[in-house]
Design an enzyme around this catalytic site. Structure first.
Site, PDB file in Angstrom:
ATOM      1  CB  SER A  62      -8.414  -1.022  -3.205  1.00 36.42           C
ATOM      2  OG  SER A  62      -7.447  -0.189  -2.615  1.00 36.42           O
TER       3      SER A  62
HETATM    4  N1  SAH Z   1      -2.982  -1.588  -1.693  1.00 37.89           N
HETATM    5  C1  SAH Z   1      -4.039  -1.923  -0.763  1.00 37.89           C
HETATM    6  C2  SAH Z   1      -4.755  -0.705  -0.268  1.00 37.89           C
HETATM    7  C3  SAH Z   1      -4.500  -0.505   1.155  1.00 37.89           C
HETATM    8  S1  SAH Z   1      -5.218   0.928   1.879  1.00 37.89           S
HETATM    9  C4  SAH Z   1      -4.977  -2.948  -1.355  1.00 37.89           C
HETATM   10  O1  SAH Z   1      -4.579  -3.696  -2.208  1.00 37.89           O
HETATM   11  O2  SAH Z   1      -6.109  -3.083  -0.955  1.00 37.89           O
HETATM   12  C5  SAH Z   1      -3.857   2.043   1.873  1.00 37.89           C
HETATM   13  C6  SAH Z   1      -2.697   1.706   2.749  1.00 37.89           C
HETATM   14  O3  SAH Z   1      -1.776   2.784   2.625  1.00 37.89           O
HETATM   15  C7  SAH Z   1      -3.001   1.575   4.247  1.00 37.89           C
HETATM   16  O4  SAH Z   1      -2.591   0.321   4.694  1.00 37.89           O
HETATM   17  C8  SAH Z   1      -2.167   2.706   4.891  1.00 37.89           C
HETATM   18  O5  SAH Z   1      -1.616   2.358   6.144  1.00 37.89           O
HETATM   19  C9  SAH Z   1      -1.075   2.897   3.848  1.00 37.89           C
HETATM   20  N2  SAH Z   1      -0.387   4.190   3.894  1.00 37.89           N
HETATM   21  C10 SAH Z   1      -0.894   5.434   4.088  1.00 37.89           C
HETATM   22  N3  SAH Z   1       0.085   6.366   4.079  1.00 37.89           N
HETATM   23  C11 SAH Z   1       1.256   5.694   3.844  1.00 37.89           C
HETATM   24  C12 SAH Z   1       2.624   6.081   3.740  1.00 37.89           C
HETATM   25  N4  SAH Z   1       3.034   7.341   3.863  1.00 37.89           N
HETATM   26  N5  SAH Z   1       3.542   5.106   3.508  1.00 37.89           N
HETATM   27  C13 SAH Z   1       3.183   3.811   3.386  1.00 37.89           C
HETATM   28  N6  SAH Z   1       1.914   3.373   3.497  1.00 37.89           N
HETATM   29  C14 SAH Z   1       0.959   4.302   3.709  1.00 37.89           C
END
Ligand code: SAH
Length: 213
Positions: A62
């Site tokens: 993000s």
């Molecule tokens: N928190 C991160 C953002 C990652 S993007 C940061 O600090 O940058 C969002 C993430 O959510 C991705 O890695 C994706 O694989 C995960 N995701 C999507 N659906 C999910 C689910 N049902 N359970 C766990 N993770 C999930």
């Protein structure tokens, strides 16, 4: 750290202030954590741009301003014991949360991202973080109830299963797909039901069901 990166980092901190990040604890955490350590070394020069960047598997880290904003919104003095994060990704937001809450539980559905994040979290010596490989829709019953839940991927509906894992008066911050766009919402779990506040338009990757081995 190279001078250019240092300069960009200072510029980013000023930008965060311009964008309404007023909490000095959040600002100092954003200053302290090297965002370049969470991304591909080839993207290092972009680590302090205010952009989401690719982390593989069509997922992103993000943008710094969204991480700072969600962190600021989730703070509630005296209710900072346990937070659940859905979507560990590269664990940047996870590590930020670990400086705000006593304990962080974070769930990721893509195994290789979970494995990479395990290494980063141990490199940073953050021993108040528990990473789980699994489907975030299930939450973590064994660790519930939580003071706060933060979802960093966008579902089409508010996951009821996660509301059930919030303490009474707990809060949840999440992006929600609504009418073809995404809005960041803050939910308060009260004894009379949930109270919902819309905050901003945002853009997150989708929250998907199931796991990827
Ligand atoms: N928190 C991160 C953002 C990652 S993007 C940061 O600090 O940058 C969002 C993430 O959510 C991705 O890695 C994706 O694989 C995960 N995701 C999507 N659906 C999910 C689910 N049902 N359970 C766990 N993770 C999930």
């Amino acid at each position: 750290m190279s001078e250019i990166i240092n300069h960009k980092k200072n510029q980013l901190i000023n930008l965060l202030r311009d964008k309404g990040i007023t909490n000095e604890k959040v600002i100092s955490i954003m200053e302290k954590i090297p965002r370049e350590s969470f991304i591909d070394p080839a993207l290092k020069q972009m680590a302090y741009d205010d952009d989401a960047l690719p982390i593989g598997h069509n997922q992103t880290i993000s943008s710094p301003s969204i991480v700072a904003k969600m962190s600021q919104i989730i703070i509630e003095e005296d209710k900072m014991d346990k937070v659940l994060e859905i979507g560990t990704g590269c664990s940047y937001q996870t590590v930020v949360l670990s400086y705000l809450f006593k304990k962080v539980v974070s769930i990721e559905r893509i195994k290789s991202l979970y494995i990479k994040s395990k290494k980063i979290v141990s490199d940073f010596n953050r021993n108040n973080i528990k990473l789980i490989f699994g489907d975030g829709y299930m939450g973590s019953k064994i660790d519930a109830p939580f003071d706060a839940i933060i979802i960093t991927a966008a579902p089409n509906e508010i996951p009821k299963s996660l509301i059930e894992q919030l303490k009474t008066h707990g809060r949840m911050i999440m992006p929600l797909n609504k009418n073809g766009k995404q809005i960041l919402i803050r939910i308060k779990n009260t004894p009379k039901g949930i109270i919902l506040k819309e905050i901003d338009d945002v853009l997150f990757v989708p929250m998907l069901k199931g796991i990827i081995q």
